[in-house]
Design an enzyme around this catalytic site. Structure first.
Site, PDB file in Angstrom:
ATOM      1  N   TYR A  79       0.864  -1.175   0.000  1.00 21.78           N
ATOM      2  CA  TYR A  79       0.000   0.000   0.000  1.00 21.78           C
ATOM      3  C   TYR A  79       0.903   1.228   0.000  1.00 21.78           C
ATOM      4  O   TYR A  79       1.572   1.515   1.003  1.00 21.78           O
ATOM      5  CB  TYR A  79      -0.881  -0.044   1.240  1.00 21.78           C
ATOM      6  N   TRP A  84       8.081   4.451   3.925  1.00 21.66           N
ATOM      7  CA  TRP A  84       7.526   3.574   4.957  1.00 21.66           C
ATOM      8  C   TRP A  84       6.611   2.511   4.350  1.00 21.66           C
ATOM      9  O   TRP A  84       5.580   2.179   4.931  1.00 21.66           O
ATOM     10  CB  TRP A  84       6.744   4.349   6.022  1.00 21.66           C
ATOM     11  N   HIS A 109       3.372 -10.403  45.298  1.00 28.48           N
ATOM     12  CA  HIS A 109       3.459  -8.993  45.675  1.00 28.48           C
ATOM     13  C   HIS A 109       2.318  -8.218  45.016  1.00 28.48           C
ATOM     14  O   HIS A 109       2.074  -8.344  43.814  1.00 28.48           O
ATOM     15  CB  HIS A 109       4.799  -8.395  45.252  1.00 28.48           C
ATOM     16  N   GLN A 110       1.651  -7.414  45.783  1.00 28.84           N
ATOM     17  CA  GLN A 110       0.468  -6.708  45.267  1.00 28.84           C
ATOM     18  C   GLN A 110       0.816  -5.780  44.102  1.00 28.84           C
ATOM     19  O   GLN A 110       0.018  -5.625  43.167  1.00 28.84           O
ATOM     20  CB  GLN A 110      -0.185  -5.906  46.392  1.00 28.84           C
ATOM     21  N   THR A 147       5.412  -0.929   3.731  1.00 25.73           N
ATOM     22  CA  THR A 147       5.529  -2.286   4.257  1.00 25.73           C
ATOM     23  C   THR A 147       5.562  -3.293   3.116  1.00 25.73           C
ATOM     24  O   THR A 147       4.751  -3.224   2.186  1.00 25.73           O
ATOM     25  CB  THR A 147       4.352  -2.595   5.195  1.00 25.73           C
ATOM     26  N   GLU A 151      -0.646   4.025  10.025  1.00 23.15           N
ATOM     27  CA  GLU A 151      -2.076   4.130   9.675  1.00 23.15           C
ATOM     28  C   GLU A 151      -2.809   5.164  10.521  1.00 23.15           C
ATOM     29  O   GLU A 151      -3.940   4.979  10.942  1.00 23.15           O
ATOM     30  CB  GLU A 151      -2.755   2.760   9.762  1.00 23.15           C
TER      31      GLU A 151
END
Length: 381
Positions: A123, A156, A278-279, A158, A363
């Site tokens: 694209y 850019w 451990h919380q 892809t 996008e």
């Protein structure tokens, strides 16, 4: 009415994708990330199994699956590796301009190609000075006799270095703004088409990202998608249909963060007990679980609306924006759970942290999504 449950067939589809990712993606992804390798054979196997191009309609040789089903597959790929998920998803993104604006003849030729042979479509929208601002693109397309001539640089892109053809956008005149943008499809082998340098990226290194250059590329009239000057609206509809899949990829990242963090918290001990006791760690894990459930519901709803033919761009933007921010937050927290180990390449959370960031950028950035959401709210949408 929207129903957030899945059918038995959809569950089976998810399981098939999950099995493939577990067997063919996760074992090799550390090496591919380190070497920035684009694992072509893995993509070929995914194509052979019917895990790519799944939304192409049956009348054009595809499986005709729904957007929801495509998103379920995308989540599984991104669980294994967001870069591979992005490259699988890109074939869907690249084919969307054809599905949105192509004629029957164009769909038969170009979409059929994706089913007849293993190949990629990219694209080509973003440019060096035009990312989220689509209307600012400078790539020109001008008519010359019975042909159109394309000149400009895309960035850019892809799968740009591996694509067999491109769907893209150019402007008849930059002064026309969005009214001059025109969509097209062009073969990689067309004279004047070339691929630029491969980007060296922070994350998603298993996905190929390059420039694509159009140097006086000539195409016939039947390679325009839609009407001259109508490309902006094609691009916007494409994004509305593709953003739910970004949300699903984020869900995959979040679920992987939760699984890795939970596993480590049960094994790692401090002060004589597993850190899961451990919380402070429990709160992090709980927030990850909340983020995953919310993300999955949002992307499923957005995908369902696409499948129903409902044009609700706000939902797609909500899904993409929330999911991307949640993925980055959960990846950051996963590194924190692992402590010093999380900052090394010994464990996968370091890669999840790097991979997640792109979700807030491509996008349409998270800021652009908020602009879309606010604009539609103020319009009463």
């Amino acid at each position: 009415m929207f129903n957030p449950s899945f059918s038995e067939e959809q569950e089976q589809l998810t399981e098939a994708a999950r099995k493939f990712v577990a067997e063919r993606v996760i074992p090799g992804v550390h090496e591919w990330d380190e070497t920035e390798t684009f694992p072509v054979e893995v993509f070929r196997e995914a194509w052979e199994l019917g895990l790519m191009n799944v939304e192409i309609p049956e009348e054009f040789g595809g499986l005709g699956l729904s957007t929801v089903e495509g998103c379920l597959i995308s989540e599984e790929f991104s669980y294994g590796c967001a870069g591979i998920g992005t490259s699988v998803m890109c074939n869907h993104l690249g084919s969307l301009p054809l599905m949105v604006a192509g004629t029957t003849e164009q769909k038969t030729k170009w979409l059929g190609r994706l089913n007849d042979e293993f190949c990629f479509v990219s694209y080509a929208c973003s440019e060096p000075d035009a990312g989220s601002d689509v209307a600012a693109m400078k790539t020109k397309i001008v008519k010359d006799g019975n042909e159109w001539v394309i000149s400009g640089q895309k960035r850019w892109i892809t799968n740009g270095g591996h694509a067999s053809f491109y769907t893209g956008f150019a402007t008849m005149d930059p002064s026309m703004g969005h009214k001059g943008i025109t969509a097209f499809v062009v073969d990689r082998d067309a004279k004047g088409v070339s691929v630029g340098k491969k980007e060296k990226k922070l994350g998603q290194r298993t996905s190929d990202t390059t420039d694509v250059i159009f140097d006086d590329v000539r195409i016939p009239e039947d390679q325009l998608l839609g009407k001259p000057g109508g490309g902006f609206y094609v691009a916007m509809e494409v994004f509305d249909k593709s953003r739910p899949m970004i949300g699903s990829g984020c869900a995959g990242i979040i679920r992987r963060c939760l699984d890795e963090s939970k596993r480590y918290a049960l094994e790692r001990k401090t002060f004589g007990v597993p850190i899961a006791q451990h919380q402070a760690i429990q709160m992090i894990l709980a927030d990850m679980a909340i983020s995953y459930e919310a993300t999955r519901l949002l992307y499923t709803k957005a995908a369902w609306e696409v499948d129903q033919g409902l044009k609700r761009p706000t939902t797609s933007s909500l899904a993409k924006c929330y999911a991307a921010d949640a993925a980055v937050r959960c990846a950051t927290d996963a590194v924190q759970v692992f402590g010093g180990y999380g900052y090394t390449r010994e464990y996968p959370v370091e890669k999840l942290y790097r991979d997640a960031k792109l979700m807030q950028i491509y996008e349409g950035t998270s800021q652009v999504q908020r602009m879309v959401i606010a604009r539609n709210l103020l319009r009463g949408g």
